[in-house]
Design a protein around this motif. Structure first.
Motif, PDB file in Angstrom:
ATOM      1  N   ALA A   1      40.870  40.533  82.290  1.00  0.00           N
ATOM      2  CA  ALA A   1      41.806  40.944  83.348  1.00  0.00           C
ATOM      3  C   ALA A   1      41.110  41.885  84.328  1.00  0.00           C
ATOM      4  O   ALA A   1      41.305  41.789  85.542  1.00  0.00           O
ATOM      5  N   SER A   2      40.275  42.765  83.821  1.00  0.00           N
ATOM      6  CA  SER A   2      39.544  43.696  84.683  1.00  0.00           C
ATOM      7  C   SER A   2      38.568  42.956  85.595  1.00  0.00           C
ATOM      8  O   SER A   2      38.475  43.251  86.792  1.00  0.00           O
TER       9      SER A   2
ATOM     10  N   ASP B   1      46.696  40.396  83.523  1.00  0.00           N
ATOM     11  CA  ASP B   1      46.857  41.822  83.229  1.00  0.00           C
ATOM     12  C   ASP B   1      48.055  42.051  82.309  1.00  0.00           C
ATOM     13  O   ASP B   1      47.972  42.839  81.359  1.00  0.00           O
TER      14      ASP B   1
END
Length: 120
Positions: A94-95, A66
């Protein structure tokens, strides 16, 4: 004390004994799972393998992804980089990592809730 009635202390000690037995069984299960999984992966797990440490490492990895994605997006926003596609891919990765971590967390919490609902 009448037959069939227990005091709060008796019930508390029974719960503690059951929790200790569950912890012991979980440790034995984890050890047997580590022994069973080691030949499949081709790598031996370290002797001090810990689920807690694995979760902390996963959380740190998701946090690092992130942070890297945020840095790439900030570079694109400030004009330091023109790699918009790379920044968007890092953001999406990252999500997805965060979503996967939340799914693992939800499964673990569901399993703990199921254990707590077991009859004593």
């Amino acid at each position: 004390m009448e037959v069939g009635k227990t005091t709060a202390n008796d019930l508390g000690s029974l719960i503690k004994a059951d929790l200790a037995a569950l912890a012991n069984d979980a440790g034995n299960l984890a050890n047997s799972a580590v022994m069973a999984a080691a030949p499949v992966s081709g790598q031996a797990l370290p002797a001090g393998f810990s689920f807690t440490q694995s979760m902390k490492d996963a959380l740190a990895g998701v946090n690092a992804e992130d942070s890297a994605a945020a840095a790439r997006m900030a570079d694109v926003d400030s004009g330091k980089s023109d790699d918009l596609v790379g920044a968007m891919l890092a953001s999406q990765q990252a999500s997805l990592s965060f979503s996967m971590l939340m799914q693992v967390r939800n499964k673990v919490m569901g399993a703990v809730d199921d254990l707590l609902k077991l009859p004593i």
